[in-house]
Enzyme design. Structure first.
Site, mmCIF file in Angstrom:
data_model
loop_
_atom_site.group_PDB
_atom_site.id
_atom_site.type_symbol
_atom_site.label_atom_id
_atom_site.label_comp_id
_atom_site.label_asym_id
_atom_site.label_seq_id
_atom_site.Cartn_x
_atom_site.Cartn_y
_atom_site.Cartn_z
ATOM 1 N N CYS A 1 78.360 73.710 53.099
ATOM 2 C CA CYS A 1 79.038 74.076 54.344
ATOM 3 C C CYS A 1 80.210 75.016 54.103
ATOM 4 O O CYS A 1 80.933 74.890 53.125
ATOM 5 C CB CYS A 1 79.568 72.823 55.030
ATOM 6 S SG CYS A 1 78.302 71.611 55.353
ATOM 7 N N ARG B 1 76.889 80.590 50.492
ATOM 8 C CA ARG B 1 76.984 79.201 50.056
ATOM 9 C C ARG B 1 75.734 78.402 50.422
ATOM 10 O O ARG B 1 75.526 77.311 49.894
ATOM 11 C CB ARG B 1 78.200 78.536 50.709
ATOM 12 C CG ARG B 1 79.498 79.170 50.298
ATOM 13 C CD ARG B 1 80.609 78.774 51.226
ATOM 14 N NE ARG B 1 81.045 77.411 51.038
ATOM 15 C CZ ARG B 1 82.064 77.047 50.261
ATOM 16 N NH1 ARG B 1 82.738 77.957 49.620
ATOM 17 N NH2 ARG B 1 82.395 75.793 50.140
ATOM 18 N N TRP C 1 75.213 73.003 55.983
ATOM 19 C CA TRP C 1 74.118 72.675 55.065
ATOM 20 C C TRP C 1 73.870 71.187 55.271
ATOM 21 O O TRP C 1 74.690 70.353 54.906
ATOM 22 C CB TRP C 1 74.553 72.982 53.627
ATOM 23 C CG TRP C 1 73.475 72.835 52.612
ATOM 24 C CD1 TRP C 1 72.508 73.744 52.303
ATOM 25 C CD2 TRP C 1 73.261 71.707 51.743
ATOM 26 N NE1 TRP C 1 71.701 73.248 51.292
ATOM 27 C CE2 TRP C 1 72.136 72.010 50.931
ATOM 28 C CE3 TRP C 1 73.897 70.476 51.563
ATOM 29 C CZ2 TRP C 1 71.651 71.142 49.960
ATOM 30 C CZ3 TRP C 1 73.407 69.603 50.596
ATOM 31 C CH2 TRP C 1 72.292 69.937 49.814
ATOM 32 N N ASN D 1 83.366 69.932 55.724
ATOM 33 C CA ASN D 1 82.528 70.115 54.537
ATOM 34 C C ASN D 1 82.733 68.885 53.669
ATOM 35 O O ASN D 1 83.873 68.553 53.344
ATOM 36 C CB ASN D 1 82.971 71.389 53.787
ATOM 37 C CG ASN D 1 82.248 71.568 52.463
ATOM 38 O OD1 ASN D 1 81.211 70.936 52.218
ATOM 39 N ND2 ASN D 1 82.779 72.413 51.614
ATOM 40 N N GLY D 2 81.647 68.207 53.311
ATOM 41 C CA GLY D 2 81.769 67.000 52.489
ATOM 42 C C GLY D 2 80.931 65.886 53.089
ATOM 43 O O GLY D 2 80.045 66.132 53.907
ATOM 44 N N GLU E 1 65.791 77.214 31.861
ATOM 45 C CA GLU E 1 66.426 78.102 32.836
ATOM 46 C C GLU E 1 65.363 78.954 33.550
ATOM 47 O O GLU E 1 65.436 79.158 34.769
ATOM 48 C CB GLU E 1 67.464 78.985 32.124
ATOM 49 C CG GLU E 1 68.065 80.124 32.926
ATOM 50 C CD GLU E 1 68.850 79.689 34.164
ATOM 51 O OE1 GLU E 1 68.977 78.502 34.419
ATOM 52 O OE2 GLU E 1 69.308 80.578 34.892
ATOM 53 N N LYS F 1 64.860 78.860 37.570
ATOM 54 C CA LYS F 1 64.997 80.085 38.370
ATOM 55 C C LYS F 1 63.756 80.291 39.224
ATOM 56 O O LYS F 1 63.839 80.598 40.406
ATOM 57 C CB LYS F 1 65.205 81.248 37.396
ATOM 58 C CG LYS F 1 66.134 82.312 37.788
ATOM 59 C CD LYS F 1 67.586 82.108 37.491
ATOM 60 C CE LYS F 1 68.193 80.863 38.083
ATOM 61 N NZ LYS F 1 69.522 80.583 37.622
ATOM 62 N N GLU G 1 63.510 77.698 42.080
ATOM 63 C CA GLU G 1 64.528 77.881 43.123
ATOM 64 C C GLU G 1 64.134 78.931 44.148
ATOM 65 O O GLU G 1 64.329 78.734 45.332
ATOM 66 C CB GLU G 1 65.842 78.363 42.479
ATOM 67 C CG GLU G 1 66.683 77.301 41.882
ATOM 68 C CD GLU G 1 68.059 77.841 41.505
ATOM 69 O OE1 GLU G 1 68.140 78.725 40.626
ATOM 70 O OE2 GLU G 1 69.053 77.387 42.078
ATOM 71 N N HIS H 1 52.523 66.372 22.905
ATOM 72 C CA HIS H 1 52.771 64.937 23.097
ATOM 73 C C HIS H 1 52.515 64.494 24.537
ATOM 74 O O HIS H 1 52.990 63.449 24.961
ATOM 75 C CB HIS H 1 54.200 64.597 22.664
ATOM 76 C CG HIS H 1 54.442 64.834 21.211
ATOM 77 N ND1 HIS H 1 53.908 64.048 20.228
ATOM 78 C CD2 HIS H 1 55.102 65.835 20.575
ATOM 79 C CE1 HIS H 1 54.258 64.523 19.036
ATOM 80 N NE2 HIS H 1 54.980 65.613 19.224
ATOM 81 N N LYS I 1 74.896 77.381 47.325
ATOM 82 C CA LYS I 1 75.467 78.040 46.148
ATOM 83 C C LYS I 1 76.434 77.122 45.426
ATOM 84 O O LYS I 1 76.448 77.042 44.212
ATOM 85 C CB LYS I 1 76.172 79.331 46.598
ATOM 86 C CG LYS I 1 76.839 80.111 45.469
ATOM 87 C CD LYS I 1 75.814 80.732 44.551
ATOM 88 C CE LYS I 1 76.424 81.454 43.380
ATOM 89 N NZ LYS I 1 75.440 81.648 42.290
HETATM 90 O O1 M6R Z 1 78.818 76.353 40.439
HETATM 91 P P1 M6R Z 1 78.122 75.592 39.358
HETATM 92 O O2 M6R Z 1 77.873 76.429 38.139
HETATM 93 O O3 M6R Z 1 78.830 74.320 38.996
HETATM 94 O O4 M6R Z 1 76.731 75.195 39.945
HETATM 95 C C1 M6R Z 1 75.848 74.373 39.225
HETATM 96 C C2 M6R Z 1 74.470 74.414 39.804
HETATM 97 O O5 M6R Z 1 74.492 73.946 41.125
HETATM 98 C C3 M6R Z 1 73.891 75.824 39.773
HETATM 99 O O6 M6R Z 1 73.857 76.352 38.487
HETATM 100 C C4 M6R Z 1 72.474 75.853 40.355
HETATM 101 O O7 M6R Z 1 71.600 75.159 39.510
HETATM 102 C C5 M6R Z 1 72.056 77.301 40.562
HETATM 103 N N1 M6R Z 1 71.520 77.470 41.880
HETATM 104 C C6 M6R Z 1 71.092 77.781 39.553
HETATM 105 O O8 M6R Z 1 70.569 79.034 39.819
#
Ligand code: M6R
Length: 605
Positions: free
Chosen positions: A2, A27, A74, A98-99, A477, A481, A484, A500, A600
């Site tokens: 949010c 965000r 959000w 927000n929270g 990673e 990616k 996501e 395994h 974000k």
């Molecule tokens: O702001 P941060 O680096 O603490 O965020 C951590 C994760 O939420 C962040 O890396 C998330 O996995 C990304 N969307 C990855 O692309």
């Protein structure tokens, strides 16, 4: 997550609020709304989906007034509907939040008994109802806010707007970030400096437990104990051009392309006269016996790469934990442990909570962040900024490689201090690193290959990533990616682990992406790759020229990378991981910069 904005302006508030909300779009959100006061009367407009829907609504149903609050939501409690969208109103008070209010059910029952019934599924509406209950008792807005906050459990950044008072916002923060901006006869509130950037360059970050009574000409902040607090006004310099795609189709594309430049910046910030110089008094790694690294998502994969570096370069044992598990595991932290927290935003609630768990238990708390004013940075003993510049794309790219660059420099400094690296060896490593931005630039030349291969990947239902040693976290990673932004199911395994169990997944419909520079483990990875191909698996090998030659034929496709010192290969092999995900998402037509369900900066646990 949010986004919040508040305006006490000299001009119409609605367009300012909507523009500020646009700057908070990155965000992640699924609905939005604003409320203003005009001639003493409070009114609001809310819409589901992108901000353009709210803007359209405002064309047909304008909202006049020079004071207002706005919100991008959000969803946590209740689906993304107009009813659940903020601002939430009860009687003459409106709030944005927000929270998560953890005790909202209990409060809701208590308020219902007084005849104040909710109309939404949200936790936030309870705050508005509670505030109304105090207003009904005749309390002043300031006392209403104070009494309301005293009843809330959980995390919040909150802004209250009261009907009849168009020169008052009350803002409060506990667990979620909030900043106050100062103008000439104007005042602003925002979730971050980016939201406020074009309106003012003078801001104050609220501390945990703060409540601010804001008017156009005054800001009074009280701390959690109700005492007047003097929080510094900082002059911020945000290049609003950075919040522009600069000709790229997506922020993610821009941020991938920026990596040669920002990596060179990171390096330049940590090198003085050819030596690694950490800020402040730096760190004495001779006193450190263990490092406990904690982070989430991509930042946690940067930690996993760094574990190899700290252990191999500096002989320092490292534990890596995902932040959401860390404190509940109640890990004992022995003397000599350094707590190292990595976060792009510096606001991730899980990571912040883990940091607080460590406070007083580890010798020092060090954070590697992209936002130096963030909560994680402010609660650390030493802050190591990554200098990546603002990252807007939800999928982290340049922040990841800049985290890696910062961490490898710290590992090299540690190795040198602890006598594991001679002066000459350190100088040679630094020289290698100086060449890295150029190699990354060169590696970006594989984009056409990635786009071609991505068209085939987009047809897959499942994709596997394999890597060994320092490349295993890169495989993780790559899979993250891809998941996501393309929504394709992807998993990563250490190459040697495949046999395994996960090898049962392999058939001709499951592409297997092998990330393997020609290093000391290459032959072993090739054997694992052969095991896949022997079962009809379709292998995409990402390697260098030497690796391509040694691997021989039989792969489905290849991406040939520039030669790099194997130690630093993770920095370079992030590029194909990013480009494959990006182009697969393009091929699938997904929302690359704001993928579904994601935020974000994740400011709730
Ligand atoms: O702001 P941060 O680096 O603490 O965020 C951590 C994760 O939420 C962040 O890396 C998330 O996995 C990304 N969307 C990855 O692309």
């Amino acid at each position: 997550m949010c986004g919040i904005v508040g305006v006490l302006g000299r001009h119409e508030a609605a367009p300012i609020l909507v523009e500020a909300l646009k700057r908070l779009e990155y965000r992640g959100y699924d609905s939005a709304g604003i409320a203003t006061i005009h001639n003493g009367t409070l009114d609001r407009r809310r819409a589901v989906g992108k901000l353009v829907n709210l803007s359209d609504l405002l064309v047909h149903e304008p909202l006049p007034g020079k004071a207002g609050i706005g919100h991008t939501r959000w969803a946590t409690h209740g689906a993304p509907t107009v009813t659940n969208a903020h601002p939430h109103r009860s009687g003459t008070v409106c709030v944005v939040h927000n929270g998560i209010i953890e005790n909202f059910r209990e409060l809701r029952d208590e308020l219902a008994a007084k005849g104040l019934h909710p109309e939404t599924e949200t936790d936030t509406e309870t705050v508005a109802l509670l505030a109304r209950s105090y207003l009904d008792q005749g309390l002043s807005p300031r006392d209403v806010a104070q009494q309301t906050l005293a009843r809330l459990e959980g995390a919040y950044a909150l802004v209250f707007l009261f009907e009849g008072d168009d020169d008052l916002l009350i803002a409060a923060r506990k667990g979620s970030p909030l900043a106050i901006g100062y103008g000439e006869g104007e005042a602003f509130v925002g979730s971050d400096a980016i939201a406020l950037a074009p309106m003012t360059d003078r801001i104050t970050y609220l501390d945990e437990g703060d409540m601010a009574v804001v008017t156009r000409n005054s800001v009074e902040i009280r701390d959690a104990a109700g005492q007047l607090a003097n929080r510094p006004i900082r002059k911020i310099s945000i290049d609003t051009g950075q919040i522009d795609k600069r000709g790229h189709r997506h922020f993610m594309a821009k941020e991938i392309a920026e990596q040669p430049t920002v990596l060179a910046d990171t390096l330049a910030h940590y090198l003085t006269d050819g030596q690694i110089a950490l800020p402040g008094e730096g760190l004495d790694f001779r006193e450190v016996t263990r490092i406990s690294m904690v982070a989430c998502g991509t930042a946690s994969y940067a930690c996993h790469v760094a574990k190899y570096w700290f252990e191999q370069i500096a002989g320092l044992p490292v534990d890596v934990d995902v932040a959401s598990e860390f404190r509940y595991r109640e890990p004992p932290l022995v003397a000599g442990t350094l707590g190292l927290f990595v976060s792009q935003s510096g606001e991730t609630a899980d990571t912040l909570a883990a940091l607080r768990y460590c406070a007083g238990k580890t010798d020092k708390i060090v954070s590697v962040v992209n936002v130096p004013e963030s909560s994680i940075a402010r609660e650390s003993d030493l802050v190591l900024p990554i200098h990546a510049g603002i990252e807007i794309g939800v999928a982290s790219t340049k922040a990841f490689t800049c985290q890696l660059m910062t961490l490898v420099l710290v590992a090299l400094a540690a190795g040198h201090q602890r006598g594991h690296l001679s002066d000459d060896a350190l100088a040679a490593r630094i020289e290698d690193l100086r060449g890295l931005p150029g190699l990354v630039h060169h590696a970006l030349g594989i984009e056409a290959d990635c786009a071609r291969i991505a068209r085939a990947l987009a047809e897959a239902r499942d994709i596997l990533f394999l890597g060994r040693g320092r490349m295993f976290p890169l495989a993780l990673e790559g899979a993250l990616k891809l998941k996501e932004i393309s929504y394709i199911h992807a998993e990563a395994y250490a190459s040697g682990e495949l046999k395994h169990g996960p090898i049962a997944l392999v058939d001709k419909t499951v592409p297997v992406i092998v990330m393997a520079p020609h290093d000391e483990l290459f032959d072993k990875t090739v054997s694992n790759m052969q095991e896949v191909m022997a079962r009809g698996g379709k292998v995409l090998l990402i390697t260098d020229a030497k690796g391509a030659e040694v691997a021989g034929d039989g792969t489905w496709d290849r991406i040939v990378m520039p030669q790099v010192s194997p130690l630093f290969a993770p920095l370079l092999y992030a590029i194909p991981a990013q480009l494959l995900a990006y182009h697969t998402a393009i091929a699938k037509g997904t929302d690359v910069d704001q993928p579904r369900n994601l935020a974000k900066s994740v400011t709730v646990e």
